[in-house]
Motif scaffolding. Structure first.
Motif, mmCIF file in Angstrom:
data_model
loop_
_atom_site.group_PDB
_atom_site.id
_atom_site.type_symbol
_atom_site.label_atom_id
_atom_site.label_comp_id
_atom_site.label_asym_id
_atom_site.label_seq_id
_atom_site.Cartn_x
_atom_site.Cartn_y
_atom_site.Cartn_z
ATOM 1 N N ASP B 125 38.338 33.492 41.014
ATOM 2 C CA ASP B 125 37.505 34.321 40.148
ATOM 3 C C ASP B 125 38.340 35.161 39.185
ATOM 4 O O ASP B 125 37.821 36.023 38.489
ATOM 5 C CB ASP B 125 36.602 35.230 40.988
ATOM 6 C CG ASP B 125 37.401 36.249 41.799
ATOM 7 O OD1 ASP B 125 38.653 36.171 41.805
ATOM 8 O OD2 ASP B 125 36.778 37.114 42.441
ATOM 9 N N THR B 127 40.731 37.267 39.998
ATOM 10 C CA THR B 127 41.326 38.462 40.604
ATOM 11 C C THR B 127 42.827 38.252 40.813
ATOM 12 O O THR B 127 43.249 37.188 41.265
ATOM 13 C CB THR B 127 40.666 38.771 41.963
ATOM 14 O OG1 THR B 127 39.263 38.905 41.770
ATOM 15 C CG2 THR B 127 41.221 40.059 42.565
ATOM 16 N N TYR B 129 46.150 39.721 42.740
ATOM 17 C CA TYR B 129 46.606 40.570 43.832
ATOM 18 C C TYR B 129 48.106 40.803 43.699
ATOM 19 O O TYR B 129 48.858 39.865 43.425
ATOM 20 C CB TYR B 129 46.333 39.903 45.182
ATOM 21 C CG TYR B 129 44.877 39.622 45.450
ATOM 22 C CD1 TYR B 129 44.030 40.632 45.910
ATOM 23 C CD2 TYR B 129 44.346 38.348 45.266
ATOM 24 C CE1 TYR B 129 42.690 40.370 46.163
ATOM 25 C CE2 TYR B 129 43.008 38.082 45.518
ATOM 26 C CZ TYR B 129 42.188 39.101 45.969
ATOM 27 O OH TYR B 129 40.865 38.843 46.227
ATOM 28 N N ASN B 141 40.898 43.028 38.483
ATOM 29 C CA ASN B 141 39.948 42.091 37.877
ATOM 30 C C ASN B 141 40.603 41.275 36.771
ATOM 31 O O ASN B 141 41.621 41.678 36.202
ATOM 32 C CB ASN B 141 38.758 42.858 37.292
ATOM 33 C CG ASN B 141 37.852 43.409 38.369
ATOM 34 O OD1 ASN B 141 37.409 42.673 39.252
ATOM 35 N ND2 ASN B 141 37.593 44.715 38.323
ATOM 36 N N ALA B 142 39.965 40.146 36.434
ATOM 37 C CA ALA B 142 40.508 39.257 35.402
ATOM 38 C C ALA B 142 40.676 39.979 34.070
ATOM 39 O O ALA B 142 41.506 39.592 33.243
ATOM 40 C CB ALA B 142 39.602 38.040 35.239
ATOM 41 N N THR B 145 41.151 45.475 34.944
ATOM 42 C CA THR B 145 40.704 46.730 35.555
ATOM 43 C C THR B 145 40.840 46.639 37.073
ATOM 44 O O THR B 145 40.847 45.546 37.641
ATOM 45 C CB THR B 145 39.236 47.021 35.208
ATOM 46 O OG1 THR B 145 38.449 45.896 35.615
ATOM 47 C CG2 THR B 145 39.077 47.241 33.699
ATOM 48 N N LYS B 147 39.980 46.378 40.744
ATOM 49 C CA LYS B 147 38.844 45.910 41.549
ATOM 50 C C LYS B 147 38.784 46.721 42.837
ATOM 51 O O LYS B 147 37.772 47.293 43.175
ATOM 52 C CB LYS B 147 39.010 44.425 41.841
ATOM 53 C CG LYS B 147 37.860 43.789 42.588
ATOM 54 C CD LYS B 147 38.091 42.278 42.714
ATOM 55 C CE LYS B 147 36.954 41.605 43.463
ATOM 56 N NZ LYS B 147 37.235 40.167 43.648
ATOM 57 N N TRP B 148 39.897 46.733 43.558
ATOM 58 C CA TRP B 148 40.039 47.619 44.705
ATOM 59 C C TRP B 148 41.520 47.791 45.000
ATOM 60 O O TRP B 148 42.354 47.028 44.493
ATOM 61 C CB TRP B 148 39.294 47.116 45.947
ATOM 62 C CG TRP B 148 39.571 45.718 46.404
ATOM 63 C CD1 TRP B 148 38.835 44.603 46.104
ATOM 64 C CD2 TRP B 148 40.643 45.258 47.259
ATOM 65 N NE1 TRP B 148 39.384 43.494 46.705
ATOM 66 C CE2 TRP B 148 40.492 43.866 47.432
ATOM 67 C CE3 TRP B 148 41.712 45.891 47.894
ATOM 68 C CZ2 TRP B 148 41.370 43.091 48.200
ATOM 69 C CZ3 TRP B 148 42.578 45.130 48.668
ATOM 70 C CH2 TRP B 148 42.405 43.744 48.816
ATOM 71 N N ASN B 183 36.645 41.071 49.014
ATOM 72 C CA ASN B 183 35.992 42.319 48.579
ATOM 73 C C ASN B 183 36.782 43.556 48.984
ATOM 74 O O ASN B 183 36.340 44.675 48.741
ATOM 75 C CB ASN B 183 34.571 42.381 49.148
ATOM 76 C CG ASN B 183 34.560 42.347 50.667
ATOM 77 O OD1 ASN B 183 35.585 42.617 51.302
ATOM 78 N ND2 ASN B 183 33.437 42.005 51.252
#
Lengths: 242, 487
Positions: B125, B127, B129, B141-142, B145, B147-148, B183
C-alpha cells in the motif's frame, strides 16, 4: 632489569600546564600524573590500590610486536613511575598483583609515534572492586559445549561508577587464546565450543584442560583481568538441538 | 539487562495495553493487510529471505543515470524500491527520502533522529517502514506523512522485514524483536539478552530468524514469537544479519569472525573462520554459493562445507551487503569511495568512483539499474552506458551523445537516435526534477538527429547556471546526459 626511581618526588600536574610547557605530548590530550622531574621520562604514570598509592610495585614495559620485556622498575612512595626511554610503535605497560582482592594484572597498550614522544599513562588501579568470575567454578568439569548446548560464563561486575565493559576469555593450558566473548557491559556470555583465535579459529574444541578469566576495559583504555580459572571439558554428549 | 533494556521492559507493559486497544479498534476491518510491495527490491537485501539476488541483468559498465543530492550522509541505510518506482533511503539528517525514478526528491519525512543504519521496507500500500536512532520505528504513508510510530527502549538500527501476511518485524537496541501489524498494533515482542541490531529474515515457512548481541541466533514462530530454537554463535552479531538459502539453510556471521551455516532444525552444518568481524548479510548465488563481505574482501563460499572458492580483496573495508544480478555479477560498496562490480568467477568487472565511502548496500532495480547511497550525501542510480535501460535488451537501445561543449555558456549540441524507432522526446530538467524545456518531440529513429539547446527555458528566459539533465525518452526507455550551464 629492576630499579627504583631514587627520590623522584611525584606531583600531579594539570594537563594544560604540562601541555602548555610544550613538552611534546601530542597523542594524549590529558596528563593524569607526572613526576616532578618529568623531563627525564618519556613514559610515566601512577599505580594505586583502591585509590591509594602503592610503593615498590613492579611496573613492566613490553613491546607488543615482539613480546619482549623492554624495561622494569618499581614505583616510588607516591606510586609513581617513569621510563626514561621507550621505542616507537605499540607498547604495553603492565602491573601484576597477587592480592586476592586485586585483578591479576592491569595494563595499558598504546602506540607511540616516536621514541621521543612523552606519554602520560592513565591511572592503573589494581583493586578489582568485586569483579570476579562466578561460573563455571574453578576446576569445573563440564561437557564440551556446542552451539545447541553452550556453556554460560558469568561474573560479578565492578562496584564502581562509569561504563566498564567485560569479556570472557578462554585459553588452552598453554595460555593461547581460544575464544573471547564480545566486549559488553553485560555479565555473562555463551561459549559454543568453537574457537575464534589463531589455530582454534573455526575449530570445534575437544575434551581437555582449559582456563578462563574475565577481562575488563575501563573508559581510559586501561584493561585488567581476573585470575585464571582452570576448566576441564569432558567428552560426552553436549547437546541435541533445543 | 542494561538500562535501556530495562526501559524497554518497562515500556512493554504499556505497549501491550496499547496493542490490545489498537487491535480492538481495528477488529472487523476487512483484511486490507499490506504485504511486501511488488517491486524489484522492496526491503533490506531484496526479499524476506535476504538472498540479495535480482532477476535483472547486470551492467556491463557503469554510467550515471542520475544522482540525487540529499541533506546529509547516507551512512548504512540501503535504498529500497517502491512499486511506484520511487527509491527510498534514510539519511543522517534524520530524513527519510522518497526519490522519483528520474532522480528528483519527491518528499522527505523528518524523523526525530538520524536514520543511520536501518534500511526502509516498502509495503504494497506504499507504506514505508524504517527505524531511527531516536529509538523510534516509523511507518510513513506513501505521501510522506506519518502513519504511525512506535517508541522502542533504544535505537532501531535493524532493517524491517515484511512477511507474507503483512506482519512487520524489526529489532531494537532494547534487546527486543518486535512484530507489528500493518496498523501499528504490536503483535508480539520477543526479548533477547542484548541489542538486536541484526535485521530479521523470514524463511519459506514463515519462521523468523534474527541474531542478537547476546550471542544467539533465534528461530521464532511467526504467530507468537515463541522460540522454535536458538543456536549459540559464540559472539554477538551486531549488524550482521541472517539469510535463508536453499533448503532453508540459515547463514549468519558474527563479530567474532565466524560465519555459520545452520540447518533449519537448528543444528550446525558448517562454520568458516573468516578472521574479521562481520557486519553484513550474506547473498546467495543462483547455484547456491554464498557471497559474504568480510574485512576488505568479498568472498564466495561453497554451500557444501563453507570452503572459500574465491575472494576479491579491495583496497579498503567492504562493509555493505552485496547485491547479485541475474548473471551472477556482484555489487558491493567500499570504503575506498567506490562501488565495485565483481564477475561471478571472482574478478573485478568494474569500479565506479563515488564521492565518498559507500556503506549503503547497493540494490538492483527491475531494469538492472544499481542504486546506492554514499557519504557524499548522494543517492546514485547507475545504468549501462548509452543503452535504453527499461525492459532490458528486448527494448530499443537509445543513443544520446554527451552535450558539447559541456560546460557551456548557453549553447550546446547533442545527437540522439533510437535504432528500433519510436515516438519520443528530448527534454531538459533541473536538479529539482522540474522540466524546463522540451527540445524535441516526435519520431525518433535510427538516423542520429542533432539538436541544439541555447540554455533557455520554454519561454526563452535564460536559465540560471547549474547542472541540468537532458533526457531522451522513447517509449518506456530513457537515457540521461548531464549538461552544465555556466554564465
Amino acid at each position: 632489569m629492576r630499579r627504583g626511581i631514587p627520590a623522584l618526588g611525584m606531583v600531579a600536574l594539570a594537563g594544560a600546564a604540562l601541555l602548555g610547557a610544550g613538552c611534546g605530548l601530542q597523542r594524549q590530550q590529558q596528563v593524569f600524573f607526572a613526576p616532578s622531574n618529568v623531563a627525564n621520562y618519556v613514559l610515566f604514570g601512577q599505580v594505586t590500590r583502591a585509590g591509594g598509592p602503592i610503593a615498590g610495585k613492579s611496573v613492566k614495559l613490553y613491546s607488543t610486536a615482539s613480546g619482549a620485556l623492554l624495561d622494569s622498575l618499581l614505583t616510588d612512595a607516591t606510586g609513581g613511575y617513569g621510563f626514561p626511554s621507550a621505542p616507537s610503535g605499540e607498547v604495553m605497560v603492565k602491573v601484576s598483583s597477587d592480592d586476592s582482592l586485586d585483578f591479576a594484572y592491569v595494563r595499558y597498550i598504546f602506540t607511540r609515534s616516536s621514541s621521543v614522544e612523552r606519554d602520560s599513562i592513565p591511572p592503573m588501579d589494581l583493586r578489582a572492586y568485586g569483579c570476579a568470575a562466578i561460573a563455571p567454578v574453578s576446576g569445573a568439569r563440564v561437557p564440551v559445549p556446542s552451539p545447541n548446548a553452550p556453556l554460560a560464563f558469568s561474573w560479578t561486575p565492578m562496584s564502581v561508577a562509569g561504563t566498564i565493559k567485560y569479556r570472557a576469555r578462554l585459553a588452552d593450558a598453554a595460555d593461547s587464546t581460544v575464544w573471547e566473548s564480545t566486549r559488553d557491559i553485560g555479565t555473562s556470555a555463551l561459549f559454543n565450543g568453537i574457537g575464534t583465535f589463531g589455530a582454534y579459529a573455526g575449530m570445534l574444541l575437544g575434551p581437555g584442560e582449559y582456563q578462563w578469566r574475565v577481562k575488563v576495559r575501563f573508559p581510559t583504555g586501561v584493561t585488567a583481568a581476573t585470575r585464571q580459572r582452570p576448566l576441564i571439558f569432558t567428552s560426552g554428549l553436549a547437546g541435541a538441538p533445543r | 539487562m542494561n538500562a535501556s533494556q530495562q526501559e524497554g521492559s518497562d515500556m512493554r507493559r504499556g505497549v501491550r495495553i496499547l496493542a490490545l486497544a489498537l487491535a480492538a479498534a481495528t477488529l472487523g476491518t476487512p483484511d486490507a493487510r499490506a504485504q511486501l510491495a511488488p517491486s524489484a527490491w522492496p526491503m533490506f537485501h531484496g526479499a524476506p529471505a535476504h538472498t540479495g539476488r535480482s532477476a535483472a541483468p547486470s551492467l556491463p559498465a557503469p554510467a550515471l543515470r542520475w544522482s540525487a543530492l540529499l541533506g546529509d550522509t547516507v551512512f548504512m541505510s540501503a535504498p529500497a524500491l517502491g512499486a511506484d518506482g520511487r527509491i527510498y533511503v534514510g539519511a543522517m539528517d534524520s530524513s527519510l527520502y522518497a526519490v522519483s525514478p528520474v532522480g528528483a526528491v519527491a518528499w522527505r519525512f523528518r524523523a526525530g533522529g538520524p536514520l543511520q543504519y536501518s534500511s526502509p521496507a516498502i509495503a504494497s500500500d506504499g507504506t514505508v517502514y524504517i527505524g531511527g536512532m531516536d529509538s523510534t520505528f516509523y511507518a510513513v504513508n506513501a505521501g510522506g506523512t506519518l502513519k504511525w510510530k512506535f517508541r522502542a527502549g533504544s535505537t532501531v538500527r535493524s532493517s524491517p522485514a515484511i512477511a507474507a501476511d503483512g506482519t512487520v518485524y524489526v529489532g531494537s537496541g532494547d534487546g527486543n524483536l518486535y512484530a507489528f501489524d500493518p496498523n501499528g498494533a504490536t503483535k508480539w515482542i520477543r526479548p533477547t539478552g542484548n541489542n538486536v541490531r541484526s535485521s530479521p529474515a523470514i524463511g519459506p515457512d514463515g519462521t523468523v530468524y534474527v541474531g542478537s548481541d547476546d550471542g544467539l541466533l533465534y528461530a521464532l514462530f511467526p504467530a507468537t514469537g515463541a522460540v522454535r530454537w536458538t543456536f549459540a554463535l559464540g559472539n554477538g552479531v551486531d549488524l550482521a544479519s541472517p539469510t535463508v538459502g536453499p533448503d532453508s539453510v540459515i547463514y549468519i556471521g558474527t563479530t567474532g569472525g565466524l560465519f555459520y551455516a545452520v540447518r533449519p532444525g537448528g543444528t550446525m552444518k558448517w562454520v568458516n573462520a573468516t578472521g574479521h568481524s562481520m557486519y553484513s548479510a550474506p547473498a546467495i548465488l543462483a547455484g547456491g554459493d554464498i557471497v559474504i563481505t568480510v574485512g576488505s574482501d568479498v568472498r564466495d563460499l561453497r554451500p557444501l562445507d563453507g570452503k572459500v572458492q574465491w575472494k576479491v580483496a579491495a583496497s579498503a573495508l567492504v562493509r555493505t551487503s552485496v547485491a547479485v544480478a541475474a548473471d551472477g555479477t556482484i555489487y558491493a560498496g567500499c570504503d575506498n569511495d567506490s562501488l565495485l562490480a565483481i564477475n561471478p568467477g571472482g574478478t573485478l568487472k568494474w569500479a565506479y568512483a563515488a564521492g565518498g565511502p559507500v556503506r549503503s548496500s547497493p540494490i538492483i532495480g527491475a531494469d538492472g539499474a544499481v542504486y546506492f547511497g554514499c557519504y557524499d550525501r548522494r543517492l546514485r542510480a547507475l545504468q549501462a552506458p548509452a543503452t535504453g535501460v527499461p525492459g532490458g535488451s528486448a527494448r530499443p537501445a537509445l543513443a544520446l551523445s554527451a552535450p558539447a561543449p559541456n560546460p557551456s555558456r548557453g549553447g550546446t549540441a547533442l545527437t540522439f537516435s533510437a535504432p528500433q524507432g519510436g515516438e519520443g522526446a528530448v527534454e531538459v530538467f533541473g536538479v529539482d526534477g522540474r522540466r524546463v524545456r522540451t527540445l524535441y518531440q516526435g519520431r525518433v529513429d535510427a538516423l542520429p538527429r542533432a539538436i541544439h539547446w541555447d540554455g533557455c527555458d520554454e519561454s526563452g528566459r535564460t536559465l540560471p547556471p547549474g547542472i541540468y539533465e537532458v533526457r531522451l525518452r522513447v517509449g518506456a526507455a530513457r537515457l540521461v546526459r548531464r549538461a552544465v550551464l555556466v554564465r
